[in-house]
Design an enzyme around this catalytic site. Structure first.
Site, short mmCIF file in Angstrom:
data_model
loop_
_atom_site.label_atom_id
_atom_site.label_comp_id
_atom_site.label_asym_id
_atom_site.label_seq_id
_atom_site.Cartn_x
_atom_site.Cartn_y
_atom_site.Cartn_z
N PRO A 24 0.81 -1.13 0.03
CA PRO A 24 0.08 0.10 0.03
C PRO A 24 0.91 1.15 0.03
O PRO A 24 1.93 1.35 0.79
CB PRO A 24 -0.83 0.18 1.43
CG PRO A 24 0.09 -1.21 2.12
CD PRO A 24 0.71 -1.95 1.06
N GLN A 79 -6.95 -2.51 2.55
CA GLN A 79 -6.47 -2.16 3.74
C GLN A 79 -7.33 -1.18 4.50
O GLN A 79 -7.65 0.06 3.85
CB GLN A 79 -5.05 -1.66 3.38
CG GLN A 79 -4.21 -1.05 4.76
CD GLN A 79 -3.23 -0.56 4.69
OE1 GLN A 79 -3.08 0.65 4.35
NE2 GLN A 79 -1.88 -1.31 4.84
N CYS A 108 1.13 2.77 9.79
CA CYS A 108 1.21 4.02 9.31
C CYS A 108 1.77 4.92 10.36
O CYS A 108 1.23 5.10 11.33
CB CYS A 108 -0.20 4.39 8.83
SG CYS A 108 -0.09 6.33 8.34
N LYS A 147 -0.74 -5.33 8.80
CA LYS A 147 0.61 -4.74 8.60
C LYS A 147 0.91 -4.01 9.76
O LYS A 147 0.29 -3.25 10.59
CB LYS A 147 0.35 -3.64 7.50
CG LYS A 147 1.76 -3.16 7.05
CD LYS A 147 1.61 -1.96 6.26
CE LYS A 147 1.20 -0.77 6.68
NZ LYS A 147 1.34 0.52 5.69
#
Length: 161
Positions: A24, A79, A108, A147
């Protein structure tokens, strides 16, 4: 345990054993790009990060954020990001018929993730993360992925995973 690993391996096999994955990327994982990288060898792609709360509440956001052309693109992982297990489950259920797996973004590091309370900014909230993962795992028909970012302490990273 063993059964969970076997299911994970079966899922990997069903996806065609992808080795070349288009991870991503902010402003880089939209449908035209996924089709392009698929034509150039990507065997699995991620959607752009989807804000679960916005996706559930806003029809325009849904239309603009998540488009697919399943016959023209590689297998797809949707995602999502958020911090409310029920909202995230509602979002993931809306997506699951249009993807091969749902991924929770726990990596993130950007300021938008800090403001929205998602991504890497949840990595110290293990009870909340356990609730999110358990809720989505129990409530979805597609596999659930996460993730993550690793900690400097490798043992802590293994416990976290």
């Amino acid at each position: 345990g063993v059964e969970m690993r076997a299911r994970g391996w079966a899922h990997y096999e069903a996806l065609g054993r992808p080795r070349f994955v288009c991870a991503p990327m902010v402003d880089g994982s939209e449908l035209p790009f996924r089709v392009l990288v698929g034509r150039h060898g990507a065997q699995l792609c991620y959607s752009p990060m989807i804000n679960a709360g916005l996706y559930v509440r806003d029809e325009k956001y849904r239309r603009d954020t998540f488009t697919t052309a399943r016959e023209d693109e590689p297998p797809l992982v949707a995602q999502i990001a958020g911090h409310d297990p029920q909202v995230m489950l509602q979002c993931a259920r809306m997506l699951q018929t249009r993807c091969d797996a749902v991924d929770i973004n726990l990596g993130c590091p950007q300021n938008i993730a800090r403001r929205g309370r998602y991504g890497a900014f949840l990595q110290d909230e293990w009870d909340l993360l356990r609730d999110i993962v358990s809720t989505l795992h129990a409530g979805l028909e597609v596999p659930l992925w996460c993730k993550i970012r690793v900690f400097e302490d490798i043992d802590k990273s293994v416990r976290y995973a």
